[in-house]
Design a protein around this motif. Structure first.
Motif, short mmCIF file in Angstrom:
data_model
loop_
_atom_site.label_atom_id
_atom_site.label_comp_id
_atom_site.label_asym_id
_atom_site.label_seq_id
_atom_site.Cartn_x
_atom_site.Cartn_y
_atom_site.Cartn_z
N HIS A 13 0.89 -1.38 0.10
CA HIS A 13 -0.33 0.19 0.08
C HIS A 13 0.87 1.25 -0.07
N ASN A 14 0.61 2.60 -0.97
CA ASN A 14 1.46 3.81 -0.50
C ASN A 14 1.49 4.11 0.64
N PRO A 15 2.70 4.78 1.43
CA PRO A 15 2.85 5.08 2.27
C PRO A 15 2.30 6.24 2.19
N ASN A 17 0.56 8.95 3.01
CA ASN A 17 -0.81 9.37 3.73
C ASN A 17 -0.06 9.15 5.28
N ALA A 18 0.09 7.86 5.43
CA ALA A 18 0.93 7.46 6.55
C ALA A 18 2.07 7.90 7.07
N ARG A 181 -6.53 11.44 10.98
CA ARG A 181 -6.67 11.17 10.04
C ARG A 181 -5.04 9.82 10.04
N GLY A 183 -2.80 7.10 7.97
CA GLY A 183 -2.62 6.60 7.20
C GLY A 183 -3.42 4.98 6.59
N TYR A 184 -3.45 4.00 5.27
CA TYR A 184 -4.17 3.23 5.44
C TYR A 184 -5.77 3.58 5.88
N ARG A 185 -6.56 2.85 6.37
CA ARG A 185 -7.97 2.18 6.85
C ARG A 185 -7.63 3.37 8.91
N ASP A 186 -6.57 3.91 8.91
CA ASP A 186 -6.51 4.55 10.56
C ASP A 186 -6.96 5.30 10.95
#
Length: 202
Positions: A13-15, A17-18, A181, A183-186
């Motif tokens: 997964h794209n890191p 935005n995390a 917010r 990243g991912y769904r976190d």
């Protein structure tokens, strides 16, 4: 690890935005020229200036029924106003429900069971129970690199603060626990707050 975004990262997964997290969430309410209302969360959101107070949010995708953007930006193009509703931990499920790819005719306030109230300075609804609402008039919509990337800048012309969030004249975030917010769904919630004095401050 090092990667150039143009070449891909090779991860599941794209890191990106995390890495840039936590980010505040702007729960943006708008009303189209025809009267249809929209409520949607944006995590590319922040305050950007004090005098006059200004905020921004960025929309980075599109819907088939809105051409090159989504409902929020499309409505703002028509009316020139929007409201930022601050998201508390207790509203996480309703906020998430409004993030769906619903048709432009769908009223997310009703769909998510969110009580609305009229704004004071602009023709738009706001989330009645939000800890704070920022009524905004658009100052710029900036086209960013990429097919569907737009940054919307607005001047805050009206502020609503929920009374229980004011403690001794201070807007106390521990009274409502802001949602952020990751990243991912976190997501994350703000519960621990501490103060630091800047060098040179009395």
């Amino acid at each position: 690890m090092f990667y150039r975004p143009e070449n891909g990262h090779g991860l599941p997964h794209n890191p990106f935005n995390a890495i840039v997290s936590p980010r505040p969430i702007g729960w943006i309410s708008t009303r189209g020229a025809g009267g249809a209302e929209n409520l949607a969360p944006y995590s590319f959101f922040n305050a950007v200036a004090y005098e006059p107070p200004q905020v921004m949010f960025a929309s980075t995708s599109a819907k088939e029924d809105r051409g090159d953007t989504k409902d929020s930006v499309a409505n703002i193009r028509e009316t020139g106003v929007f409201c930022v509703n601050i998201v508390e931990f207790g509203a996480r499920d309703a906020m998430n429900e409004t993030s769906g790819p619903w048709a432009k005719e769908e009223d997310e306030f009703s769909k998510a069971g969110v009580e609305r109230a009229d704004c004071t300075e602009i023709a738009c609804s706001r989330v009645a129970s939000a800890p704070a609402n920022l009524e905004c008039r658009v100052r710029q919509i900036v086209k960013l690199e990429g097919a569907n990337n737009f940054a919307v800048f607005g001047e805050v012309v009206g502020v609503h603060i929920r009374e229980d969030c004011l403690v001794d004249g201070i807007f106390d975030v521990t009274r409502f626990n802001p949602l952020a917010r990751m990243g991912y769904r976190d997501y994350a919630v703000v519960r621990d707050v501490f103060a630091l004095k800047r060098p040179g401050e009395a």
